[in-house]
Design a protein around this motif. Structure first.
Motif, PDB file in Angstrom:
ATOM      1  N   GLU A 241       9.450 -37.925  69.712  1.00  0.00           N
ATOM      2  CA  GLU A 241       9.305 -37.752  71.161  1.00  0.00           C
ATOM      3  C   GLU A 241       9.189 -36.297  71.598  1.00  0.00           C
ATOM      4  OE1 GLU A 241      11.490 -41.558  70.351  1.00  0.00           O
ATOM      5  OE2 GLU A 241      11.653 -39.513  69.632  1.00  0.00           O
TER       6      GLU A 241
ATOM      7  N   ARG B 228       2.250 -42.036  72.266  1.00  0.00           N
ATOM      8  CA  ARG B 228       3.180 -42.106  73.400  1.00  0.00           C
ATOM      9  C   ARG B 228       2.912 -43.347  74.251  1.00  0.00           C
ATOM     10  NH1 ARG B 228       2.667 -37.547  77.420  1.00  0.00           N
ATOM     11  NH2 ARG B 228       1.639 -39.068  78.712  1.00  0.00           N
ATOM     12  N   THR B 229       1.659 -43.670  74.471  1.00  0.00           N
ATOM     13  CA  THR B 229       1.301 -44.860  75.248  1.00  0.00           C
ATOM     14  C   THR B 229       1.832 -46.117  74.579  1.00  0.00           C
ATOM     15  OG1 THR B 229      -0.669 -43.825  76.169  1.00  0.00           O
ATOM     16  CG2 THR B 229      -0.627 -46.225  76.146  1.00  0.00           C
TER      17      THR B 229
ATOM     18  N   GLU C 282       5.720 -46.062  74.987  1.00  0.00           N
ATOM     19  CA  GLU C 282       6.169 -46.308  76.358  1.00  0.00           C
ATOM     20  C   GLU C 282       5.902 -47.734  76.830  1.00  0.00           C
ATOM     21  OE1 GLU C 282       4.331 -43.140  78.592  1.00  0.00           O
ATOM     22  OE2 GLU C 282       5.902 -41.709  78.033  1.00  0.00           O
TER      23      GLU C 282
END
Length: 96
Positions: free
Chosen positions: A46, A59-60, A63
């Motif tokens: 992260e 990250r997508t 998340e």
């Protein structure tokens, strides 16, 4: 029929580094790596630039709950591809 959203599974093993068995550091398998200038301190996924910039969608995926990271004690790097037991225990459940 509704299209399934893509998922991404990353596996690693937790153990001290042995170059014959896999990657250094072991956290590389789950997108961690050494902090700049350190050979011991690890920067988690992260906080990596590739993650923060969402360079390839990591990250997508994370998340939106579609990234599954798994660090399994005692599993050597090559076993993710060669062990039927490890595959059935730790990979297959995410494919169903």
């Amino acid at each position: 029929m509704e299209k399934e959203e893509p998922r991404f599974l990353v596996g690693s093993f937790e153990r001290d580094f042995d170059s014959r068995l896999g990657l250094e550091p072991w956290q590389t398998g789950i997108f961690g790596f050494y902090k700049s200038g350190s050979a011991t301190d690890i920067l988690p996924m992260e906080k990596q630039e590739l993650y923060l910039k969402d360079a390839f969608g990591l990250r997508t995926l994370h998340e939106t709950g579609r990234l599954h990271l798994k660090a399994v004690p005692g599993v050597e790097h090559g076993q993710w591809l060669t062990s039927e037991k490890i595959f059935k225990s730790h990979v297959l459940p995410h494919l169903a």
